[in-house]
Design a protein around this motif. Structure first.
Motif, PDB file in Angstrom:
ATOM      1  N   GLN A 127     -31.455   6.903   6.324  1.00  0.00           N
ATOM      2  CA  GLN A 127     -30.260   6.565   5.556  1.00  0.00           C
ATOM      3  C   GLN A 127     -30.503   5.417   4.575  1.00  0.00           C
ATOM      4  O   GLN A 127     -30.874   4.323   4.980  1.00  0.00           O
ATOM      5  N   PRO A 152     -39.382  16.017  12.043  1.00  0.00           N
ATOM      6  CA  PRO A 152     -40.231  16.519  10.964  1.00  0.00           C
ATOM      7  C   PRO A 152     -40.972  17.789  11.373  1.00  0.00           C
ATOM      8  O   PRO A 152     -41.372  17.902  12.523  1.00  0.00           O
ATOM      9  N   PRO A 175     -43.723  13.665  14.389  1.00  0.00           N
ATOM     10  CA  PRO A 175     -43.176  14.671  15.318  1.00  0.00           C
ATOM     11  C   PRO A 175     -42.990  14.126  16.742  1.00  0.00           C
ATOM     12  O   PRO A 175     -41.961  14.385  17.370  1.00  0.00           O
ATOM     13  N   SER A 203     -43.640  18.881   4.552  1.00  0.00           N
ATOM     14  CA  SER A 203     -43.823  17.925   5.654  1.00  0.00           C
ATOM     15  C   SER A 203     -45.178  18.130   6.322  1.00  0.00           C
ATOM     16  O   SER A 203     -45.848  17.169   6.693  1.00  0.00           O
ATOM     17  N   ASP A 205     -38.549   0.975   8.495  1.00  0.00           N
ATOM     18  CA  ASP A 205     -38.742  -0.289   7.774  1.00  0.00           C
ATOM     19  C   ASP A 205     -37.675  -1.330   8.071  1.00  0.00           C
ATOM     20  O   ASP A 205     -37.957  -2.513   8.088  1.00  0.00           O
ATOM     21  N   ALA A 206     -36.441  -0.880   8.270  1.00  0.00           N
ATOM     22  CA  ALA A 206     -35.367  -1.857   8.415  1.00  0.00           C
ATOM     23  C   ALA A 206     -34.619  -1.710   9.730  1.00  0.00           C
ATOM     24  O   ALA A 206     -33.562  -2.295   9.906  1.00  0.00           O
ATOM     25  N   ASP A 246     -42.382   6.529   1.641  1.00  0.00           N
ATOM     26  CA  ASP A 246     -41.585   7.398   2.500  1.00  0.00           C
ATOM     27  C   ASP A 246     -40.122   6.941   2.443  1.00  0.00           C
ATOM     28  O   ASP A 246     -39.798   5.818   2.826  1.00  0.00           O
ATOM     29  N   ASN A 249     -43.059   4.812  13.396  1.00  0.00           N
ATOM     30  CA  ASN A 249     -42.365   5.730  12.490  1.00  0.00           C
ATOM     31  C   ASN A 249     -41.494   6.674  13.325  1.00  0.00           C
ATOM     32  O   ASN A 249     -41.795   7.850  13.497  1.00  0.00           O
ATOM     33  N   VAL A 303     -25.730   8.601  13.854  1.00  0.00           N
ATOM     34  CA  VAL A 303     -25.828   7.747  12.659  1.00  0.00           C
ATOM     35  C   VAL A 303     -26.291   6.346  13.046  1.00  0.00           C
ATOM     36  O   VAL A 303     -27.180   5.763  12.412  1.00  0.00           O
ATOM     37  N   LEU A 319     -38.673   8.308  13.160  1.00  0.00           N
ATOM     38  CA  LEU A 319     -38.103   9.595  12.754  1.00  0.00           C
ATOM     39  C   LEU A 319     -39.060  10.396  11.882  1.00  0.00           C
ATOM     40  O   LEU A 319     -38.783  11.532  11.520  1.00  0.00           O
ATOM     41  N   GLY A 320     -40.190   9.790  11.553  1.00  0.00           N
ATOM     42  CA  GLY A 320     -41.106  10.449  10.612  1.00  0.00           C
ATOM     43  C   GLY A 320     -42.293  11.115  11.263  1.00  0.00           C
ATOM     44  O   GLY A 320     -43.037  11.830  10.607  1.00  0.00           O
ATOM     45  N   ARG A 378     -32.648   1.328  -0.985  1.00  0.00           N
ATOM     46  CA  ARG A 378     -33.126  -0.002  -0.648  1.00  0.00           C
ATOM     47  C   ARG A 378     -34.436  -0.312  -1.374  1.00  0.00           C
ATOM     48  O   ARG A 378     -34.635  -1.405  -1.900  1.00  0.00           O
ATOM     49  N   PRO A 387     -40.839  13.321   6.081  1.00  0.00           N
ATOM     50  CA  PRO A 387     -40.602  14.248   7.195  1.00  0.00           C
ATOM     51  C   PRO A 387     -39.521  15.279   6.903  1.00  0.00           C
ATOM     52  O   PRO A 387     -39.270  16.149   7.731  1.00  0.00           O
ATOM     53  N   GLY A 388     -38.886  15.196   5.755  1.00  0.00           N
ATOM     54  CA  GLY A 388     -37.902  16.219   5.389  1.00  0.00           C
ATOM     55  C   GLY A 388     -36.619  16.152   6.187  1.00  0.00           C
ATOM     56  O   GLY A 388     -36.040  17.192   6.512  1.00  0.00           O
ATOM     57  N   THR A 389     -36.162  14.942   6.517  1.00  0.00           N
ATOM     58  CA  THR A 389     -34.942  14.828   7.327  1.00  0.00           C
ATOM     59  C   THR A 389     -33.715  15.371   6.595  1.00  0.00           C
ATOM     60  O   THR A 389     -32.775  15.839   7.222  1.00  0.00           O
ATOM     61  N   ILE A 420     -47.444  14.967   6.400  1.00  0.00           N
ATOM     62  CA  ILE A 420     -47.522  14.303   7.707  1.00  0.00           C
ATOM     63  C   ILE A 420     -48.745  14.731   8.495  1.00  0.00           C
ATOM     64  O   ILE A 420     -49.378  13.926   9.170  1.00  0.00           O
ATOM     65  N   LEU A 448     -29.756  12.758  13.310  1.00  0.00           N
ATOM     66  CA  LEU A 448     -30.895  11.843  13.365  1.00  0.00           C
ATOM     67  C   LEU A 448     -32.075  12.326  12.532  1.00  0.00           C
ATOM     68  O   LEU A 448     -32.656  11.565  11.751  1.00  0.00           O
ATOM     69  N   THR A 449     -32.447  13.584  12.703  1.00  0.00           N
ATOM     70  CA  THR A 449     -33.690  14.063  12.088  1.00  0.00           C
ATOM     71  C   THR A 449     -33.512  15.332  11.284  1.00  0.00           C
ATOM     72  O   THR A 449     -34.443  15.770  10.610  1.00  0.00           O
ATOM     73  N   GLY A 450     -32.345  15.951  11.377  1.00  0.00           N
ATOM     74  CA  GLY A 450     -32.139  17.227  10.696  1.00  0.00           C
ATOM     75  C   GLY A 450     -33.065  18.309  11.240  1.00  0.00           C
ATOM     76  O   GLY A 450     -33.329  19.305  10.572  1.00  0.00           O
ATOM     77  N   SER A 493     -29.898   6.375  13.810  1.00  0.00           N
ATOM     78  CA  SER A 493     -30.752   6.576  12.635  1.00  0.00           C
ATOM     79  C   SER A 493     -30.954   5.250  11.915  1.00  0.00           C
ATOM     80  O   SER A 493     -31.972   5.034  11.266  1.00  0.00           O
ATOM     81  N   ASN A 551     -34.704   3.265  12.087  1.00  0.00           N
ATOM     82  CA  ASN A 551     -35.328   3.257  10.766  1.00  0.00           C
ATOM     83  C   ASN A 551     -36.653   2.500  10.816  1.00  0.00           C
ATOM     84  O   ASN A 551     -36.746   1.435  11.405  1.00  0.00           O
TER      85      ASN A 551
END
Lengths: 326, 446
Positions: free
Chosen positions: B264, A276, A189, B416, A167-168, B260, A184, A158, A186-187, B269, B208-210, B420, A271-273, A161, A165
């Motif tokens: 979390q 991607p 591969p 995804s 953006d933030a 996107d 990016n 957590v 986590l977005g 946001r 990405p389908g997290t 992506i 983190l990523t489930g 993650s 992130n």
């Protein structure tokens, strides 16, 4: 340890017991029908260790051996709930044709090949630094290095993650100070895999470093002194003394890290489930999905056995390769 | 090595210990509840209920009046959290119902799976009189509660009709008339105007389908009366409707209208920062938006969702949740009485709606004046009424089947790949459908 006479008495009786454990001629030594005497015989100095390990053995049998055996049986069946039919090796055959299983295995292997050497190398460097008498406030540094491994796996996931992130996240903010574009994490591969490697490395490097540190402190100082007298420099001393002396611990950490990586679940799950597009799906995560999301317990059990087989083979291979060159 | 403790002794001791453990285990077993009740169909005693967050809170609101009207029954509502509740229920059902609560709150994404994979797991409510409530709930939900044995295994509680929440102020600023937006084609055309005027993207998606949030894709299919499976349970993930849905998403993405929202709290946001102009969300979002973004009061409105294809349907039920009784409950009758009390009495269901924002599936609940009251957060719009109207317009039943989770995963992968890696929607869905059929043993629809 001295024993009370009453405790010693049955021990002398041991001589009358035959090799097969049959209490030959016992009847001549004890009062017929004396239950009290029988109970006392149960608690002998020799029997006490068995009694003491009994709870552990029972615990193992009930909570480990039985599930392991039951899982193997389930892996040979298909069906729902209690309604299971024997299907032989169907689940294992299905495994071979399942692209997601191979993807998960490939991801796991990739993390293993990249992350384990990276982490262990880093851990060794850290251990060498912490072992140096030139380092100031050594206990504090040691604590700092070890603390991440105390963090819960999910908590670490957590936390990262948030850090990763796009953006933030903290990491992208730090990178932006150096003019680096937002990643990016986590977005994509590739970066998602890097992210997972980062988390595991952060989490386990200190743990391994502490093991190496213990090993380093066990290396006899005389060896170094002799080598220095012979004119060996620090690099030569490292490769000729430190590394060979650390071999058992290196082997231990390599085997443990390999097993740990093959069972990787929590960090990528949080983190990523697995994404991607399955870039961070691991075998255990796929196993979990099949069992607890798709309720396909037969297939999940087959996955568990396939994984156990791979872990065993790799473990044996590593011990053979690294352990016997002594 | 001692010979004193013979193998026979060891075995005796092991047997005795195992028996002791077994007895201990038996002593601790039973349903999650405790207290009296007696027999298998106990009509009194303490029943436990498993639910999560606001829904659990809403259920607690029913307990005082229920306990007053049903002396002898006490109710303990436990908030297990979501998604933890699914693991807990799954493990309980997989182990033959051991340790389950008497009443279980289950989502439509899990209910068919539980009924299919654990046919003995949820109590037969038809035996207790559930069938009499068949017509009390909105259309499209009753088929979901019927098991293969044709018996009722749950009662509908919450229904989530789809709406399109939009920033009224942004639309005005961009001079876009919401009434003119009847299909997603229209929104894709209006999107750049809105973005140019306000800097906001049209909507957010976890690319990405997290978390496998496939609601939007599913909504676009449901608006066309389609889903991952047809009524016979055949795989339709590669159908024209599915390809159309994913193509709309790809076009939104290609036009730069899709933010996107992976990670979390990202969506929250972005909405908080005013960077999203619309939210295609179901009824639960009415309260969620007003609760989380009070500063945006008066800026939001709701409209009927645009059609996925020009001229197509504009109503869909996104999802729903249900209350079931576990078959191993020792107090099934008492548990059923609680469910019936909570879900078929308009006063109770509306009390829960007021405290937890759970939009009721009970039709009789909509006669309450609050369903036609103006909502200040939405500029005085009668938002609830628009959702009720959408429900009465009729939405088809969605066949989630027991393989929904697997379908969801494969659809999420396909989405995804498109977002992506720029994959072709038809190709990605074709591969996903093939794999879904292969993994589940289901036929693919022609």
């Amino acid at each position: 340890m001295s024993l009370a006479p009453s405790e010693r008495a049955p021990a002398t009786g041991a001589a009358t017991t035959t090799a097969t454990g049959t209490p030959a001629g016992r009847g001549t030594h004890r009062h017929p029908g004396s239950a009290r005497r029988g109970r006392r015989r149960l608690l002998t100095p020799e029997s006490v260790p068995y009694l003491l390990i009994m709870p552990a053995v029972l615990g193992f049998a009930i909570f480990k051996a039985y599930p392991i055996a039951a899982s193997f049986w389930i892996s040979l069946t298909t069906g729902n709930g209690d309604d299971r039919q024997f299907s032989g090796l169907a689940n294992y055959r299905r495994l071979l044709d399942d692209p997601l299983f191979w993807t998960a295995l490939k991801n796991t292997a990739l993390i293993l090949v990249v992350q384990v050497p990276l982490m262990l190398g880093l851990a060794l460097l850290v251990a060498l630094a912490l072992n140096s008498t030139k380092v100031w406030l050594r206990p504090l540094w040691r604590l700092g290095v070890f603390v991440p491994s105390l963090t819960g796996l999910v908590a670490a996931g957590v936390m990262f993650s948030v850090i990763l992130n796009r953006d933030a996240g903290l990491l992208n903010w730090v990178l932006s100070l150096f003019g680096v574009d937002r990643v990016n994490w986590l977005g994509s591969p590739v970066w998602a895999r890097v992210g997972v490697v980062l988390v595991i490395t952060w989490h386990y490097t200190g743990y391994n470093a502490v093991m190496y540190l213990a090993g380093l402190q066990g290396v006899p100082k005389e060896l170094y002194e002799a080598a220095m007298v012979d004119g060996a420099g620090p690099v030569r001393r490292f490769f000729s003394i430190t590394l060979p002396q650390l071999r058992p611990i290196l082997l231990l950490t390599v085997v443990l890290s390999t097993i740990g990586t093959l069972q990787l679940f929590d960090e990528p799950y949080v983190l990523t489930g697995g994404g991607p597009d399955n870039a961070t799906l691991t075998v255990t995560m796929y196993l979990y999905n099949n069992g607890f999301k798709y309720f396909d317990f037969g297939y999940a059990s087959a996955l568990a056995y396939a994984l156990a087989l791979i872990v065993s083979l790799l473990g044996i291979l590593q011990v053979r390769l690294m352990g016997e060159r002594r | 090595m001692s010979h004193h403790l013979s193998r026979r002794h060891l075995l005796q001791l092991a047997t005795a210990s195992a028996a002791g453990l077994g007895l201990t285990a038996c002593g601790g077993s039973g349903s999650g509840g405790s207290g009296g009740g007696g027999g298998a169909d106990g009509d009194s005693g303490k029943i436990t209920v498993w639910s999560w967050t606001t829904a659990a809170e809403a259920l607690r609101g029913v307990v005082p009046s229920f306990e007053r009207d049903n002396p002898g029954i006490t109710v303990d509502v436990q908030d297990l959290g979501n998604p933890a509740i699914w693991d807990k229920i799954t493990v309980g059902l997989a182990s033959g119902g051991k340790g389950l609560a008497d009443v279980l709150h289950i989502g439509v994404d899990y209910l068919p799976g539980y009924m299919e994979k654990f046919p003995q797991g949820l109590a037969d409510l038809s035996e207790l009189g559930a069938d009499q409530h068949k017509d009390a709930f909105v259309e499209g939900l009753w088929p979901t509660v019927i098991g293969k044995d044709k018996a009722v295994h749950a009662l509908p509680w919450e229904v989530n009709p789809l709406g399109l929440f939009y920033r009224h102020d942004y639309f005005e600023k961009a001079d876009v008339d919401p009434a003119s937006l009847t299909s997603w084609d229209d929104l894709i055309a209006a999107g750049p105007k809105i973005r140019a005027a306000t800097g906001a993207q049209l909507l957010g998606l976890d690319k990405p389908g997290t978390v496998q949030d496939m609601d939007f894709f599913q909504n676009l299919m449901q608006l066309q009366g389609a889903f991952y499976f047809d009524a016979e349970g055949r795989v339709t993930l590669a159908s024209d409707e599915a390809v159309q849905a994913l193509t709309v998403i790809k076009r939104l993405n290609d036009a730069g209208l899709l933010a996107d929202t992976a990670g979390q709290g990202t969506w929250k946001r972005l909405v908080g920062q005013g960077k999203l102009a619309t939210a295609p969300y179901p009824a639960w979002a009415i309260e969620y938006l007003s609760d989380k973004f009070p500063a945006q009061s008066g800026k939001w409105r709701v409209m009927q969702p645009p059609a996925a294809v020009p001229g197509g349907g504009r109503s869909a039920i996104v999802n729903s949740t249900f209350l079931s009784v576990s078959a191993t409950s020792k107090r099934r009758k008492a548990a059923w009485r609680f469910i019936e009390y909570a879900l078929t009495k308009p006063a109770e269901i509306n009390r829960m709606f007021a405290s937890g924002g759970v939009f009721p599936a009970l039709k009789a609940a909509y006669t309450d004046p609050k369903f036609s009251a103006p909502d200040p957060f939405y500029g005085g719009q009668k938002v609830l009424k628009s959702f009720v109207d959408s429900l009465t317009a009729g939405a088809g039943a969605t066949n989630f089947t027991g393989d929904y989770s697997r379908a969801l995963k494969l659809a999420s992968d396909a989405q995804s790949q498109v977002l992506i890696k720029g994959a072709d929607p038809a190709e990605a869905l074709k591969a996903a459908a093939k794999q879904l059929a292969q993994q589940t043993g289901r036929q693919q629809a022609a």
